[in-house]
Design an enzyme around this catalytic site. Structure first.
Site, PDB file in Angstrom:
ATOM      1  CE1 TYR A 158       1.616  53.490  49.999  1.00 58.11           C
ATOM      2  CE2 TYR A 158       1.805  53.973  47.647  1.00 58.11           C
ATOM      3  CZ  TYR A 158       2.366  53.919  48.913  1.00 58.11           C
ATOM      4  OH  TYR A 158       3.681  54.282  49.096  1.00 58.11           O
TER       5      TYR A 158
ATOM      6  CG  ASP B 160       4.484  59.835  55.146  1.00 56.54           C
ATOM      7  OD1 ASP B 160       5.635  59.971  54.697  1.00 56.54           O
ATOM      8  OD2 ASP B 160       3.508  60.488  54.736  1.00 56.54           O
TER       9      ASP B 160
END
Length: 255
Positions: free
Chosen positions: A114, A56
């Site tokens: 992540y 994002d």
């Protein structure tokens, strides 16, 4: 002379602050657009580039993987230098290699890792502005680790997806590893899974920070998780603390 078409696999990092995410969005600056423009300058024609993770806006990457197919024009080391010459300074290619032309950075991935950075101190270190989420109140990291273990294994993560108006076809994911680690005021959250839903990691962090601050109990989090419905009990963590750390592939595709 017609050159044989081969696949190229790139490993890159980028600072997400100046980009509207990975995916192309018209004329907006995105990482995919920057990479495709660099590739087009080298091959003198438009070539689509695929990314393993569609990060994002504001999200960073230390180990994003990209792939494209093109005529074999440059050896990997030369390609790496050429791409870095054309790319903005906030995007760097660390590795380039030739792979089968069918290789897909996105669909051949078996897991992604992540990392989320938290700065847990009353005073924010200016060097981590835009790189970590500032939490001025002391957190109980041991309690956060205990709560994070709820996510391990194969579960329905519908309660941790943010996708307004878009139904999730399959919210089941398998989390392989999930933990917090303290280094001074820095708190790292690492999570590895076979896949991630939209904003899943940021929602997990948002919930776990509330646990660490004593605003949400482990039992309440467990109930939210089991209800499989997104509620307003916690907000997603901001994007600037999130990093795509690594992407894993089957052993025969790692060479």
């Amino acid at each position: 002379m017609n050159l044989a078409v081969v696949g190229y696999k790139l490993t890159l990092s980028y600072c997400g602050s100046g980009f509207h995410g990975w995916q192309r969005q018209g004329e907006l600056p995105t990482v995919q657009r920057a990479l495709e423009e660099a590739v087009a300058k080298i091959w003198e024609e438009p070539i689509p580039v695929e990314g393993a993770g569609r990060t994002d806006a504001g999200v960073h990457a230390k180990g994003q993987v990209a792939s494209f197919a093109a005529p074999r024009k440059l050896e990997p080391e030369v390609l790496k230098r050429a791409l870095n010459y054309h790319l903005p300074d906030t995007v760097r290619v660390w590795d380039a290699r030739i792979v089968p032309r069918e290789f897909s950075a996105r669909f051949d991935a078996v897991s992604k890792t992540y990392q989320y950075l938290l700065w847990n101190d009353p005073v924010m270190d200016p060097f981590y502005l835009g790189r970590a989420w500032h939490i001025p109140r002391a957190m109980d990291v041991e309690m956060m680790n205990e709560a994070a273990r709820l996510f391990l294994g194969k579960h329905n993560f519908a309660a941790f997806v943010s996708n307004p108006g878009m139904p999730v076809k399959n919210p089941v994911r398998t989390v392989l590893d999930c933990f917090f680690l303290e280094q001074g005021s820095l708190v790292f959250f690492n999570v590895k899974a076979d896949g991630f839903l939209y904003r899943m990691v940021r929602n997990m962090v948002g919930a776990l920070v509330k646990v660490g601050l004593g605003r949400l109990s482990r039992q309440e989090l467990k109930k939210i998780f089991e209800n499989q419905k997104r509620i307003e009990a916690f907000a997603a963590a901001p994007p600037w603390g999130l990093y795509l750390l690594a992407v894993d592939y089957p052993p025969d595709q790692e060479s």
